[in-house]
Design an enzyme around this catalytic site. Structure first.
Site, PDB file in Angstrom:
ATOM      1  N   HIS A 183       8.606  -3.246   4.479  1.00 14.23           N
ATOM      2  CA  HIS A 183       8.350  -2.128   5.070  1.00 14.23           C
ATOM      3  C   HIS A 183       8.735  -0.577   4.405  1.00 14.23           C
ATOM      4  O   HIS A 183       9.577  -0.159   4.877  1.00 14.23           O
ATOM      5  CB  HIS A 183       8.889  -2.233   6.557  1.00 14.23           C
ATOM      6  N   PHE A 184       7.947  -0.188   3.452  1.00 13.70           N
ATOM      7  CA  PHE A 184       6.934  -1.058   2.823  1.00 13.70           C
ATOM      8  C   PHE A 184       7.368  -1.006   1.314  1.00 13.70           C
ATOM      9  O   PHE A 184       8.014  -0.053   0.818  1.00 13.70           O
ATOM     10  CB  PHE A 184       5.575  -0.089   2.775  1.00 13.70           C
TER      11      PHE A 184
END
Length: 166
Positions: free
Chosen positions: A50-51
């Site tokens: 993420h991410f």
């Protein structure tokens, strides 16, 4: 005004790595408010997904950090610590807003105030900031519930679901 280090936090919350999201309590007024911090590191397990190209702390974990601070405030207010016979459940989140990304290297300041205690439901106003800028804010509701003892095979004997669980 009460200050708590990580050892005291571990007495007041059942959470452990990787779900423990409060590193220190800077201020605590029983029955009123708490100010705590979460030091956000690139080593957090959620950043791998993420991410990968732009690590951002998920908003739901920012709200979870606020709820954990609220739990510490509640346990301190009640003069209790977390134990195997109770669990402090999230029962509601209202008006959640996310205003800025939280990234590795940030220190998330968690400010939570008790708004109301009605029977067994505690309502709070929470705000998470970084460098004085609001990152997240929400109204939270939680409740303390007694839980059945765990039997020999590691499963509780009740089999019910938590409030709000689907």
């Amino acid at each position: 005004m009460t200050v708590l280090d990580i050892r005291a936090i571990l007495e007041h919350l059942p959470h452990r790595y990787p779900m423990l999201l409060v590193d220190r309590v800077l201020e605590l007024e029983k029955g009123k408010r708490i100010v705590a911090v979460k030091n956000v590191s690139i080593n957090e397990p959620f950043f791998t997904g993420h991410f990968p190209y732009l690590p951002v702390m998920p908003g739901v974990l920012q709200v979870e950090a606020l709820a954990q601070a609220a739990g510490i405030l509640s346990f301190q207010t009640m003069g209790r610590v977390s134990d195997a016979s109770t669990v402090y459940y999230f029962v509601g989140i209202d008006s959640a807003r996310f205003k800025r990304p939280v990234v590795p290297g940030d220190q998330l300041r968690l400010e939570v105030e008790i708004v109301r205690i009605s029977r067994s439901i505690w309502k709070y106003a929470g705000k998470a900031t970084v460098d004085g800028q609001v990152a997240a804010e929400a109204e939270l509701m939680c409740t303390l519930r007694e839980i059945e003892p765990v039997n020999g095979n590691g499963n509780g004997s009740g089999g019910g679901t938590a409030p709000g669980a689907a």
